[in-house]
Scaffold this active site. Structure first.
Site, mmCIF file in Angstrom:
data_model
loop_
_atom_site.group_PDB
_atom_site.id
_atom_site.type_symbol
_atom_site.label_atom_id
_atom_site.label_comp_id
_atom_site.label_asym_id
_atom_site.label_seq_id
_atom_site.Cartn_x
_atom_site.Cartn_y
_atom_site.Cartn_z
ATOM 1 N N ASP A 169 0.834 -1.210 0.000
ATOM 2 C CA ASP A 169 0.000 0.000 0.000
ATOM 3 C C ASP A 169 0.869 1.260 0.000
ATOM 4 O O ASP A 169 0.529 2.256 -0.640
ATOM 5 C CB ASP A 169 -0.917 0.003 1.233
ATOM 6 C CG ASP A 169 -2.041 -1.008 1.068
ATOM 7 O OD1 ASP A 169 -2.293 -1.425 -0.091
ATOM 8 O OD2 ASP A 169 -2.641 -1.399 2.090
ATOM 9 N N CYS A 170 1.950 1.199 0.748
ATOM 10 C CA CYS A 170 2.786 2.410 0.850
ATOM 11 C C CYS A 170 3.859 2.478 -0.245
ATOM 12 O O CYS A 170 4.406 3.547 -0.519
ATOM 13 C CB CYS A 170 3.412 2.511 2.239
ATOM 14 S SG CYS A 170 4.031 0.952 2.870
ATOM 15 N N TYR A 171 4.165 1.348 -0.828
ATOM 16 C CA TYR A 171 5.154 1.295 -1.926
ATOM 17 C C TYR A 171 4.518 0.535 -3.090
ATOM 18 O O TYR A 171 4.790 -0.649 -3.299
ATOM 19 C CB TYR A 171 6.437 0.592 -1.471
ATOM 20 C CG TYR A 171 7.223 1.354 -0.428
ATOM 21 C CD1 TYR A 171 8.139 2.340 -0.814
ATOM 22 C CD2 TYR A 171 7.060 1.101 0.930
ATOM 23 C CE1 TYR A 171 8.865 3.045 0.140
ATOM 24 C CE2 TYR A 171 7.765 1.802 1.886
ATOM 25 C CZ TYR A 171 8.668 2.770 1.486
ATOM 26 O OH TYR A 171 9.386 3.468 2.424
#
Lengths: 400, 135
Positions: free
Chosen positions: A138-140
């Site tokens: 989700d963050c990368y």
């Protein structure tokens, strides 16, 4: 006699007296230890040889959108990097080769290009190609990255070699009746040649055999720039046999070294291809030895005739871990171009460039004289003889 | 008497001609073949050491040129890339004719391409790959 602090004061004032590890030999011969110890502040050493346990780590900067290379794959110029760190931190080992390199399938393999060559190209300022894959989070979210990289754009580019600067090494020969290909070069059959790998009387740890001045935090010449001793190197073995003069007569101490790759030069970090063996990185290292007392000078003025190495058979004894030495020779004999083994004159070859070692010691001398390089106190010693620290073979145990 | 090492490039049409035989029979030259191969384009390549009278040698060179054989001195083909050489010395005991030796003063490796026989042993064992053979 003098402290490192006092030597640094002299460096600041331009009054420091520096000689190379070669020059000090003649000085001591002419004037004696006592007199030279009062005159000389620093002795500079140097070595330039292939060192497989070398590599560099990089922070390439975050891409937009972000990618987490950690846990994914990454190649630079098709050479695989280690990706077990964070999102954009990678480590490139000198001996890594592209996945499609035939290795030794067609023997002896040529190993034309690997991690060491990438490091050399980066230092030379060339663009290199990075390709990476990731599983996405989700963050990368990004899963693929392909880009050109240049050393000047990297956040960090750090040379970090876990073993360099071996204190002495074997002289490799081949007793078998066919040529063999080793990390000590090609060895011709029936004692056809004898290859060694040391700068002898210029080599850093041979001039400070008990690690009295070289320790963790020692500032050094590394790859044409500045580096530091980070730790003792892997396989560090202070308990190796020593001659009466205290100098190891077999592979002994090692250094782990670290430094900013951006300050280094292509001349001093050279990718090498060892036929039938693999890729390695030839690294230029120079270490200043502060002459704090007569004892340190005595060791620093050791000459090739005082430094001995063991002749080891690489056709059977070395690979099968059969201990024992065929003969013991000194570096003056090795440098003469031939040694006598079993009533035969055997031509010698050096993997370590003595002329480059000499240039490193000269460069370091000039840096110190000009006030561009000051000495550091070691913050902790390397494991010394008294520590009992040693290098052991693997203890294999059955997996139940 | 002259002794020279030369590289002969035979165009495809001459590959089956007894050229070296003629050098011996008609020009009285002594030959030593150091290397010979046929390239994929069916061009013949031969590295040859020739010895004989200076006049005969010159006549022989004219004969080769008239046949269409391209002649080059060997020294133009074996090159050390000075930028790449680190002067380590691994090549020194490998060279069978001592064309690579260590200067005892400078400790640098000196390459005498006049002695070189283009055996190429040094090419692949040179760690930084500084030795290059260009035929």
């Amino acid at each position: 006699m003098r402290t490192i602090k006092e030597i640094n004061e002299k460096i600041k004032k331009g009054e420091v007296v520096v000689v190379t590890a070669e020059e000090v030999i003649d000085l001591v011969k002419e004037k004696g230890i006592k007199k030279v110890a009062t005159e000389v502040d620093v002795v500079t050493t140097g070595t330039f040889g292939p060192m497989c346990s070398s590599g560099a780590y990089f922070n390439i900067g975050h891409s937009k959108p972000r990618i987490k290379i950690g846990g994914g794959t990454c190649n630079i110029n098709d050479v695989p990097c280690y990706t077990g760190f964070a999102a954009v931190d990678i480590y490139l080992g000198a001996t890594a080769v592209p996945d499609d390199d035939p290795r030794n399938k067609v023997f002896p393999g040529e190993f034309k290009y690997g991690g060491a060559h990438v490091i050399h190209e980066l230092v030379a300022g060339k663009d290199v190609r990075l390709d990476a894959t990731a599983y996405g989070t989700d963050c990368y979210p990004r899963k693929k990255l392909e880009t050109l990289l240049n050393i000047k754009d990297l956040n960090e580019a750090v040379l970090f070699n876990i073993r360099n600067c071996y204190q002495n090494y074997n002289v490799a020969v081949n007793l078998s009746d066919k040529a063999i290909y080793t990390y000590m070069g090609m060895l011709k059959p029936n004692l056809g040649n004898a290859n060694y790998c040391s700068a002898g009387q210029l080599s850093p740890l041979l001039k400070d055999p008990y690690y009295k001045t070289i320790g963790i935090g020692t500032k050094i010449f590394l790859g044409g720039g500045i580096g530091y001793v980070a730790w003792h190197g892997t396989q560090h073995n202070p308990l190796a046999a020593r001659k009466e003069n205290g100098i190891p007569q077999a592979p002994a101490g090692t250094l782990a070294v670290i430094g900013d790759l951006k300050g280094m030069k292509q001349e001093w970090l050279v990718g090498v291809s060892m036929l039938g063996y693999g890729v390695s990185l030839a690294v230029g290292i120079g270490v200043p030895i502060p002459i704090l007392n007569e004892d340190i000078l005595k060791y620093a003025s050791a000459k090739d005739e005082d430094i001995y190495a063991q002749v080891v058979d690489y056709s059977n004894n070395y690979p099968q871990v059969i201990s024992g030495s065929l003969a013991e020779v000194n570096y003056a004999q090795l440098k003469s171009g031939k040694i006598n083994l079993r009533s035969k004159d055997v031509p010698t070859g050096n993997l370590s460039s003595y002329s480059k070692a000499r240039k490193i010691a000269e460069s370091l001398k000039e840096w110190i004289k000009k006030g561009e390089f000051s000495l550091t106190e070691a913050v902790a010693p390397l494991p010394q003889v008294e520590s009992g620290y040693t290098c052991k073979l693997l203890k294999e145990r059955p997996v139940v | 008497m002259v002794t020279k090492r030369i590289v002969l490039h035979f165009p495809r049409r001459l590959v089956d001609q007894p050229i070296v035989y003629k050098l011996v029979k008609e020009y009285d030259l002594r030959f030593n073949i150091l290397k010979a191969s046929v390239t994929p384009q069916e061009e013949g390549l031969m590295v040859l050491e020739l010895s004989g009278k200076k006049e005969s040698f010159e006549e022989a060179m004219k004969y080769l040129a008239s046949c269409g054989v391209n002649v080059q001195p060997l020294s133009q083909d074996v090159i050390r890339n000075e930028d790449k050489c680190t002067n380590c010395g691994v090549c020194v005991p490998i060279c069978p004719v001592s064309a690579l030796v260590v200067d005892p003063k400078t400790r640098k490796v000196v390459f005498d391409n006049k002695k070189c026989i283009a055996c190429e042993l040094c090419v692949k064992i040179c760690p930084p790959r500084a030795m290059e053979v260009r035929f």
